[in-house]
Motif scaffolding. Structure first.
Motif, PDB file in Angstrom:
ATOM      1  N   THR A 290      32.532  37.446  55.376  1.00 23.15           N
ATOM      2  CA  THR A 290      32.517  36.766  54.134  1.00 23.15           C
ATOM      3  C   THR A 290      32.521  37.699  53.015  1.00 23.15           C
ATOM      4  N   THR A 291      33.335  37.501  51.973  1.00 23.39           N
ATOM      5  CA  THR A 291      33.075  38.233  50.903  1.00 23.39           C
ATOM      6  C   THR A 291      32.593  37.283  49.503  1.00 23.39           C
ATOM      7  N   ILE A 292      32.077  37.950  48.465  1.00 19.09           N
ATOM      8  CA  ILE A 292      31.662  37.398  47.139  1.00 19.09           C
ATOM      9  C   ILE A 292      31.939  38.244  46.387  1.00 19.09           C
ATOM     10  N   ALA A 293      33.039  37.785  45.389  1.00 19.78           N
ATOM     11  CA  ALA A 293      33.682  38.778  44.464  1.00 19.78           C
ATOM     12  C   ALA A 293      34.143  37.611  43.096  1.00 19.78           C
ATOM     13  N   ASN A 294      34.175  38.599  42.055  1.00 17.86           N
ATOM     14  CA  ASN A 294      34.624  37.795  40.879  1.00 17.86           C
ATOM     15  C   ASN A 294      36.432  37.735  40.668  1.00 17.86           C
ATOM     16  N   GLN A 295      36.836  38.477  41.789  1.00 16.85           N
ATOM     17  CA  GLN A 295      38.338  38.747  41.845  1.00 16.85           C
ATOM     18  C   GLN A 295      38.796  38.734  43.097  1.00 16.85           C
ATOM     19  N   THR A 296      39.962  38.402  43.485  1.00 20.84           N
ATOM     20  CA  THR A 296      40.617  38.464  44.850  1.00 20.84           C
ATOM     21  C   THR A 296      40.473  40.065  45.485  1.00 20.84           C
ATOM     22  N   ILE A 297      40.110  40.006  46.637  1.00 19.84           N
ATOM     23  CA  ILE A 297      39.876  41.338  47.136  1.00 19.84           C
ATOM     24  C   ILE A 297      41.087  41.375  48.263  1.00 19.84           C
TER      25      ILE A 297
END
Length: 586
Positions: A211-218
Motif C-alpha cells: 500500500t502507498t500513501i502519497a499526495n499524488q498518483t505514483i
C-alpha cells in the motif's frame, strides 16, 4: 623532403589553445554538476532523516501515552464500577475517563483519536463519539504494534492497541481494558506534503502490504522499477537513507529511501535529475556553444593559414622540385594576391636564366650521344652479316634448302634493319626476327629446339633494334655447338615491380664462374675490349643509353649447366640521362 615548420608550429599553437580551454570547460562543468548533485543528495537525505525522526518521536510519544492510559487506575476500575452501590458513581467514573481521553488526544501535536474497550462489560468509549463494542473484530486486531485499517470508503488509518494485562487470551476473557490510538492517513499525507515542500523531490510512504500513501498518483511502472531494483527493501544502515540512481524511459531518477520502523514501511523520496539539473544544463549548452564557436574559429584560422600560406608554399616547392628534376620550362603561373606573387615572379626569372644556360650545353651533349648511338648500332650490322655469309658458304653443298631459307631470312633481316635503322623496335618485331633466325639454325642443326615464352603485355615494349639476335646467336655458336648432347634454347619474358626481365638461356657448355666475373667486368667497362666481341658490349651500353643505369645485361649459369643472359629493363622509361651514362659507368 620539405618541412612546413612555420605552418606546423602555428597549428600546434592553435591546438594548444583549444585543448586546454576545452578541458577546462569540461572539467568545470563536470565538477559543477557533481557538486550540485552532491548538494541535492545531502539536502534530501537530511530532510528525509529529520522527517522520519520527527514521525518516530511522535509515534513513540503516542505509544507511551497509550501505555499509560491502559494502566490508568480509573480505566481499570471502570469495568467493575457496575458493582458500586450507587449508579451515580459509575457515571462519574465514566465522565472522568472521557475527560482523560480528550485530554490525552489533545496533549500531542500529532492528530489522533483514542478509544477504550472493556471486554468484561462489553462497553467502549472514544474521542470520536459513540462507539459500539464488537467482540470478534476487536479480538482479530493485532495488539501491541501499529497496523493499518481501511474503512468502507477505503480511507487509511494507523492503529495501536495495548491490553491490560499485556499477555492476553485469544478471546480476551482475561483482559480488563484495551486502549486504541488511531492516526488518520491524512496526517501522514500532511507530513509528506511538508517533505515535498522542501523542494527536494516527491515523496510517498510504501507499506509492507504494497500500500502507498502519497499526495499524488505514483506511476505503477516506476513503483515496479523500485521493487525490481530492491530500493524498497530494508537496506538502510544506522537510520541513514539509502541512495540509488534509477533510469526509466530515458529519464534518470535520484531515489532515497529510509525505513520507518514503527509503521513497518519505507519512506521514499525521488526527483527527476533532468528537471533539477535543467538550469545547469542550460549553462552547459551555453558553454558547449562557446566551445563550438571557438573550434569553428580555430578551423577557420587553420583554413586561412592553409589557403594563403600552405597551398602557395607547396605550389612553390613543387615548381622548385620540377625545375630540379630537369623540367626547365616549369613556371609559377598561380596568382595569390599576396606576398607569394613576388616570390613566384623571382622564381620564374631564375628558371628562365637556368633554362637558357642549360639548353646550350645540353643540346651539344644530345648531339654527341646520338652520334655515338649510331656508331654502336653500325658495329652490330656487319657482325651478324659475317656470320650469315659464312653459314651460307658452309651449307651451300650440304643443304640447298637451308641456303635458300637462309638467303630468304637474310633478305628479310636486312629489310628489317634497313627499315628500322636508327629507330627503336618493338619486342614483337625482335621476337619475329629471332624465330626466323632459329628456324634457319634448326635446319643446319637437327638437335636444335627452342621455346619462346613472352608475356603478351610485353610485346609492345619499345626496345633497341637487334637486342636479342646477338644473344641467341651466341647461345647457338658458343653454347650448343660446343656440346654434342645439347640443343635447347629458351627465351622467356616476365614482369615485376622493378621492371621487365628477358632471359636467353641454353643447355650448352656453360661458363666457369671466374670467366663469368671476367666477362661481366669487360662488358660493364666504359670502353670495348678486343678480347670479347662487340655484340654483348654494344647491347649492354645501348640499354644503358636508352633506359638508364638500372638496365643492362647479367650473366649466370642455369640449372641445366648452360649459360643464361638476363636483360633488365626498368618499368619507368627515362627519356634523358646525363652524358656520363653513355659509357655505362657502374
Amino acid at each position: 623532403m620539405v618541412k612546413y615548420k612555420i605552418f606546423r608550429n602555428m597549428l600546434i599553437m592553435l591546438i594548444v589553445l583549444l585543448i586546454p580551454a576545452t578541458l577546462l570547460f569540461s572539467y568545470s562543468n563536470k565538477v559543477g554538476e557533481n557538486v550540485l548533485r552532491e548538494t541535492l543528495e545531502n539536502s534530501a537525505a537530511k530532510q528525509l532523516e529529520f522527517t522520519v525522526l520527527q514521525l518516530e518521536q511522535s509515534l513513540r510519544q503516542l505509544e507511551t501515552q497509550t501505555l499509560l492510559l491502559v494502566n490508568d487506575s480509573n480505566i481499570k476500575a471502570y469495568s467493575s464500577s457496575w458493582d458500586f452501590l450507587e449508579y451515580v458513581d459509575h457515571l462519574l467514573m465514566r465522565k472522568n475517563v472521557e475527560e482523560k481521553l480528550i485530554l490525552q488526544s489533545q496533549a500531542n501535536t500529532l492528530a489522533h483519536d483514542v478509544s477504550v474497550y472493556w471486554p468484561q462489560i462489553k462497553e467502549a468509549l472514544s474521542t470520536k463519539g459513540s462507539l459500539a463494542y464488537q467482540d470478534v473484530e476487536l479480538a482479530a486486531m493485532p495488539k501491541n504494534k501499529w497496523f493499518i485499517r481501511k474503512d468502507d470508503l477505503d480511507a487509511l488509518s494507523f492503529h495501536l492497541l495495548f491490553t491490560n494485562p499485556s499477555i492476553y487470551k485469544a478471546d480476551l476473557s482475561n483482559v480488563t481494558a484495551i486502549v486504541e490510538t488511531a492516526i488518520p492517513g491524512d496526517y501522514l499525507k500532511s507530513v509528506l506534503k511538508g517533505l515535498d515542500a522542501s523542494g527536494n523531490g516527491t515523496s510517498f510512504l510504501y507499506l509492507s502490504d504494497s500500500t502507498t500513501i502519497a499526495n499524488q498518483t505514483i506511476n505503477k511502472d516506476f513503483l515496479t522499477l523500485l521493487e525490481h531494483e530492491g530500493a524498497l527493501q530494508d537496506n538502510t544502515a544506522g537510520g541513514h537513507p539509502h541512495l540509488s540512481v534509477l533510469k526509466m524511459d530515458g529519464t534518470e531518477f535520484l531515489v532515497q529511501t529510509i525505513r520507518v520502523p514503527s509503521l513497518g514501511g519505507t519512506l521514499v523520496s525521488y526527483i527527476q535529475l533532468n528537471e533539477f539539473l535543467s538550469p545547469f544544463k542550460k549553462v552547459n549548452r551555453l558553454v558547449n556553444t562557446s566551445l563550438i564557436l571557438l573550434f569553428v574559429s580555430g578551423v577557420g584560422m587553420s583554413y586561412l593559414l592553409y589557403r594563403h600560406f600552405r597551398i602557395p608554399f607547396g605550389y612553390m616547392v613543387r615548381k622548385i622540385e620540377s625545375l630540379g628534376s630537369g623540367d626547365y620550362n616549369s613556371r609559377a603561373v598561380v596568382r595569390t594576391n599576396n606576398e607569394f606573387d613576388y616570390l613566384f615572379a623571382k622564381f620564374n626569372e631564375m628558371a628562365s636564366r637556368i633554362q637558357s644556360l642549360i639548353e646550350n650545353v645540353y643540346e651539344e651533349r644530345v648531339r654527341t650521344r646520338e652520334a655515338e648511338y649510331k656508331h654502336l648500332q653500325s658495329q652490330i650490322n656487319p657482325h651478324f652479316l659475317y656470320n650469315c655469309l659464312f653459314y651460307i658458304v658452309s651449307m651451300a653443298h650440304k643443304s640447298p634448302d637451308a641456303v635458300t631459307s637462309m638467303a630468304k631470312n637474310l633478305a628479310q633481316f636486312y629489310r628489317y634493319i634497313t627499315r628500322k635503322a636508327g629507330t627503336d623496335s618493338t619486342l614483337a618485331d625482335e621476337i619475329s626476327l629471332i624465330e626466323s633466325y632459329l628456324q634457319v639454325q634448326s635446319l643446319r642443326n637437327k638437335r636444335l629446339t627452342y621455346e619462346i615464352d613472352i608475356l603478351p603485355s610485353m610485346l609492345e615494349l619499345s626496345v633497341p633494334t637487334l637486342l636479342l639476335q646477338p644473344l641467341v646467336e651466341n647461345a647457338v655458336v658458343h653454347g650448343l655447338e660446343r656440346k654434342r648432347d645439347s640443343g635447347i634454347i629458351r627465351i622467356q619474358g616476365s614482369w615485376s615491380d622493378d621492371g621487365y626481365t628477358i632471359t636467353v638461356e641454353d643447355d650448352g657448355a656453360g661458363m666457369p664462374e671466374p670467366n663469368i666475373r671476367e666477362l661481366t667486368v669487360q662488358v660493364y667497362s666504359q670502353r670495348n675490349s678486343d678480347e670479347i666481341g662487340c655484340g654483348l658490349w654494344n647491347i649492354h651500353h645501348r640499354l644503358i643509353n636508352q633506359f638508364g643505369p638500372d638496365s643492362g645485361l647479367k650473366f649466370t649459369n642455369n640449372v641445366w649447366g648452360g649459360f643464361c643472359v638476363t636483360v633488365n629493363i626498368p618499368s619507368t622509361r627515362k627519356e634523358e640521362f646525363p652524358y656520363e651514362c653513355i659509357a655505362g659507368g657502374r
